[in-house]
Design a protein around this motif. Sequence first.
Motif, PDB file in Angstrom:
ATOM      1  N   ASP A  88       0.812  -1.216   0.000  1.00 30.75           N
ATOM      2  CA  ASP A  88       0.000   0.000   0.000  1.00 30.75           C
ATOM      3  C   ASP A  88       0.846   1.267   0.000  1.00 30.75           C
ATOM      4  O   ASP A  88       0.313   2.382  -0.045  1.00 30.75           O
ATOM      5  N   ALA A  89       2.188   1.109   0.004  1.00 33.05           N
ATOM      6  CA  ALA A  89       3.092   2.246  -0.129  1.00 33.05           C
ATOM      7  C   ALA A  89       3.947   2.104  -1.387  1.00 33.05           C
ATOM      8  O   ALA A  89       5.051   2.662  -1.459  1.00 33.05           O
ATOM      9  N   ASP A  90       3.437   1.393  -2.365  1.00 38.11           N
ATOM     10  CA  ASP A  90       4.159   1.141  -3.616  1.00 38.11           C
ATOM     11  C   ASP A  90       4.218   2.425  -4.433  1.00 38.11           C
ATOM     12  O   ASP A  90       3.187   2.965  -4.848  1.00 38.11           O
ATOM     13  N   PRO A  96      -0.972   1.463  -5.803  1.00 36.15           N
ATOM     14  CA  PRO A  96      -1.825   0.409  -5.263  1.00 36.15           C
ATOM     15  C   PRO A  96      -3.162   0.288  -5.969  1.00 36.15           C
ATOM     16  O   PRO A  96      -3.696  -0.815  -6.100  1.00 36.15           O
ATOM     17  N   ALA A  97      -3.714   1.398  -6.460  1.00 34.27           N
ATOM     18  CA  ALA A  97      -5.012   1.343  -7.131  1.00 34.27           C
ATOM     19  C   ALA A  97      -4.999   0.390  -8.315  1.00 34.27           C
ATOM     20  O   ALA A  97      -6.023  -0.225  -8.639  1.00 34.27           O
ATOM     21  N   GLY A 106       4.331  -1.542   2.567  1.00 37.08           N
ATOM     22  CA  GLY A 106       5.187  -2.194   1.589  1.00 37.08           C
ATOM     23  C   GLY A 106       5.357  -1.366   0.327  1.00 37.08           C
ATOM     24  O   GLY A 106       4.366  -0.925  -0.261  1.00 37.08           O
ATOM     25  N   ASN A 107       6.594  -1.159  -0.095  1.00 36.33           N
ATOM     26  CA  ASN A 107       6.871  -0.496  -1.354  1.00 36.33           C
ATOM     27  C   ASN A 107       6.902  -1.543  -2.475  1.00 36.33           C
ATOM     28  O   ASN A 107       6.376  -2.645  -2.308  1.00 36.33           O
ATOM     29  N   HIS A 108       7.525  -1.237  -3.584  1.00 33.91           N
ATOM     30  CA  HIS A 108       7.400  -2.070  -4.785  1.00 33.91           C
ATOM     31  C   HIS A 108       8.174  -3.381  -4.674  1.00 33.91           C
ATOM     32  O   HIS A 108       7.578  -4.463  -4.720  1.00 33.91           O
ATOM     33  N   ALA A 144      10.742  -7.824   6.278  1.00 40.85           N
ATOM     34  CA  ALA A 144       9.782  -8.208   7.315  1.00 40.85           C
ATOM     35  C   ALA A 144       8.557  -8.888   6.725  1.00 40.85           C
ATOM     36  O   ALA A 144       7.897  -9.685   7.403  1.00 40.85           O
ATOM     37  N   TRP A 145       8.229  -8.583   5.466  1.00 42.14           N
ATOM     38  CA  TRP A 145       7.032  -9.134   4.834  1.00 42.14           C
ATOM     39  C   TRP A 145       7.261 -10.526   4.244  1.00 42.14           C
ATOM     40  O   TRP A 145       6.308 -11.258   4.021  1.00 42.14           O
TER      41      TRP A 145
END
Length: 265
Positions: free
Chosen positions: A185-187, A192-193, A214-216, A225-226
């Motif tokens: 959601d921080a890509d 994210p849309a 999370g980024n890209h 961490a993910w």
Amino acid sequence: MEPPPYPVTLVTVPLVDTTRPTVSHGRTISTSRALTTLVWVPEAAGRWPLVVFSHGFDVGPLTYAALLEAWAAHGYVVAAPEFPLTDPALAGANLDENDIDNQPADVRFVTDALVSPGQPVAAKIDSSRVAVAGHSDGAETALAASVAPAPAGEPAYRAVIAMSVSPLDGAAPTANPPMLVTQGDADTINPPALGFQTWDQAASPKYLDVLHGGNHLPPLEAGSAWLPGLEALSEAFLDYYVAGDGAETAIVQAGVSPLATLQTG
């Protein structure tokens, strides 16, 4: 049979599609398409499901080695072709993101080649259990491959994992197999849309895993961490829809995490 994790061997399989050229920015640089493929193989007896993975633009398969090796250790043969014009180590000055249009056919070629009797890894693959996966442009590649009709006698794709994906030409894929979409959601590369829109348009069954903060690319890199949660969720998804020895409840349970939210549909 012993349970996973299994030891894993990495094999390099040189493949060349002689029926299609490699064209960068309108210039033919080869009359064929070299598709050298890295294959992670579980070192255990038997035939295993196959996952064909597509890397993103301006990176290569080894960028995702931690995730791909984890899938193999869990009981999957994992094959990742090096695309000739979107892997910078191969393309060099010929790097061309527009070649993504040719990559779904590359995925089909690699799939068919690996399960053919002449290939050394074919003896490790159960060709009735095959999935595709990818990240970013590679996720679009995997999605496009998953909705294309399988040629007669060749493996159909039983599931697709699309990470940081965009919709195919803005149209709904109406015949996708079971799909897992993961989206930070921080890509800042793939808004994210776009991932959410892809999931909205997809046929059921489908799952959307939103990675909080999370980024890209970082969520997929070793040590993130993910990554443990992504591994557990994707393995549960593959076990149920591809290997055929899992449970849908295991997918939902694997999606429970303070770092992500799983939506089903």
